[in-house]
Motif scaffolding. Structure first.
Motif, PDB file in Angstrom:
ATOM      1  N   ALA A 177       0.810  -1.218   0.000  1.00 29.98           N
ATOM      2  CA  ALA A 177       0.000   0.000   0.000  1.00 29.98           C
ATOM      3  C   ALA A 177       0.844   1.269   0.000  1.00 29.98           C
ATOM      4  O   ALA A 177       0.458   2.293  -0.548  1.00 29.98           O
ATOM      5  CB  ALA A 177      -0.936  -0.012   1.210  1.00 29.98           C
ATOM      6  N   SER A 178       2.023   1.207   0.612  1.00 29.99           N
ATOM      7  CA  SER A 178       2.886   2.376   0.732  1.00 29.99           C
ATOM      8  C   SER A 178       3.904   2.489  -0.402  1.00 29.99           C
ATOM      9  O   SER A 178       4.820   3.318  -0.342  1.00 29.99           O
ATOM     10  CB  SER A 178       3.628   2.331   2.066  1.00 29.99           C
ATOM     11  OG  SER A 178       4.406   1.136   2.159  1.00 29.99           O
ATOM     12  N   ALA A 179       3.738   1.666  -1.442  1.00 24.06           N
ATOM     13  CA  ALA A 179       4.735   1.627  -2.513  1.00 24.06           C
ATOM     14  C   ALA A 179       4.761   2.921  -3.303  1.00 24.06           C
ATOM     15  O   ALA A 179       3.732   3.557  -3.533  1.00 24.06           O
ATOM     16  CB  ALA A 179       4.441   0.453  -3.444  1.00 24.06           C
ATOM     17  N   THR A 180       5.942   3.295  -3.747  1.00 26.43           N
ATOM     18  CA  THR A 180       6.104   4.459  -4.612  1.00 26.43           C
ATOM     19  C   THR A 180       5.740   4.057  -6.042  1.00 26.43           C
ATOM     20  O   THR A 180       5.692   2.867  -6.369  1.00 26.43           O
ATOM     21  CB  THR A 180       7.555   4.959  -4.571  1.00 26.43           C
ATOM     22  OG1 THR A 180       8.419   3.914  -5.045  1.00 26.43           O
ATOM     23  CG2 THR A 180       7.960   5.341  -3.145  1.00 26.43           C
ATOM     24  N   PRO A 181       5.484   5.005  -6.928  1.00 27.13           N
ATOM     25  CA  PRO A 181       5.100   4.689  -8.311  1.00 27.13           C
ATOM     26  C   PRO A 181       6.123   3.833  -9.045  1.00 27.13           C
ATOM     27  O   PRO A 181       5.766   3.076  -9.960  1.00 27.13           O
ATOM     28  CB  PRO A 181       4.962   6.069  -8.953  1.00 27.13           C
ATOM     29  CG  PRO A 181       4.607   6.973  -7.815  1.00 27.13           C
ATOM     30  CD  PRO A 181       5.383   6.460  -6.647  1.00 27.13           C
ATOM     31  N   ASP A 182       7.403   3.958  -8.662  1.00 28.41           N
ATOM     32  CA  ASP A 182       8.431   3.199  -9.358  1.00 28.41           C
ATOM     33  C   ASP A 182       8.812   1.918  -8.608  1.00 28.41           C
ATOM     34  O   ASP A 182       9.868   1.336  -8.844  1.00 28.41           O
ATOM     35  CB  ASP A 182       9.669   4.070  -9.583  1.00 28.41           C
ATOM     36  CG  ASP A 182      10.252   4.593  -8.268  1.00 28.41           C
ATOM     37  OD1 ASP A 182       9.573   4.473  -7.220  1.00 28.41           O
ATOM     38  OD2 ASP A 182      11.388   5.120  -8.288  1.00 28.41           O
TER      39      ASP A 182
END
Length: 219
Positions: A177-182
């Motif tokens: 859920a906390s992942a960055t776009p990359d």
């Protein structure tokens, strides 16, 4: 007559037990040792089919009664009518599984004997891509990944046999859920280069299913 109920990996497991017993009968003179192997072969065979009904148990027969080479061969042939085929797939189905691959090269589906298939796997040498298709929880799923030849033999993570392997690396579709776009996460392992050989050797699908779930669903 029973409906087909023996999956490819289960049939391979039976063949493994039968081969071990036949080899023991041919090479060991100690009767107690032979009887022990007979008993263990039957127990392990039964463990593969814990929920078998009475008709299925009758079809599976009694391994402990086998004595001669002819009897061993006849026993394995007697199981062939009960082999549950991998559900036949079409080129269109495969293309839908890999929509981002515009020019997907598929194997010759007419040449496949689906009785002896646990998963479909093929390589596109031009793109160094490996494609794997499997029925997971009743649904046809596909994963693709980079294919890196090792040009040597190693232990395949799917069939656990010493064969020519390649490193198969697939990018997971799952993101925290906390992942960055990359965010990027890949899972890799060594897989048989020849999927036909792998399908002939595989006796357990647990590791394969865990790998596929890791790519599609996440940890």
């Amino acid at each position: 007559m029973n409906q087909p109920f023996i999956r490819n990996h289960q049939y391979n497991d039976i063949k493994k037990q039968v081969s071990l017993l036949q080899s023991t009968c041919n090479s060991v003179s100690d009767r107690k040792v032979v009887e022990s192997v007979r008993y263990n072969a039957q127990v392990k065979r039964n463990e593969v089919f814990p929920d078998a009904n009475e008709l299925q148990k009758q079809a599976l027969g009694d391994i402990t009664l086998l004595q001669t080479a002819g009897e061993f061969q006849h026993y394995l042939r007697s199981l062939e009518p009960y082999l549950a085929e991998f559900a036949h797939v079409t080129e269109n189905q495969l293309k839908k599984l890999f929509p981002k691959i515009k020019k997907l090269k598929v194997p010759d589906l007419t040449a496949i004997d689906y009785r002896y298939v646990t998963y479909l796997g093929w390589i596109d040498i031009a793109t160094n891509k490996l494609f794997l298709v499997y029925h997971l929880n009743g649904k046809l799923v596909g994963i693709e990944g980079n294919y890196t030849p090792t040009n040597k033999k190693g232990v395949c993570f799917v069939c656990n046999r010493h064969e020519e392997v390649a490193l198969f690396t697939a990018v997971t579709k799952w993101k925290p859920a906390s992942a960055t776009p990359d965010y990027y996460r890949a899972i890799g392992n060594y897989l048989c280069v020849n999927s036909d050989s792998c399908n002939k050797n595989i006796t357990d699908v647990a590791v394969l299913e865990k790998f596929i779930q890791g790519v599609l669903i996440g940890p």
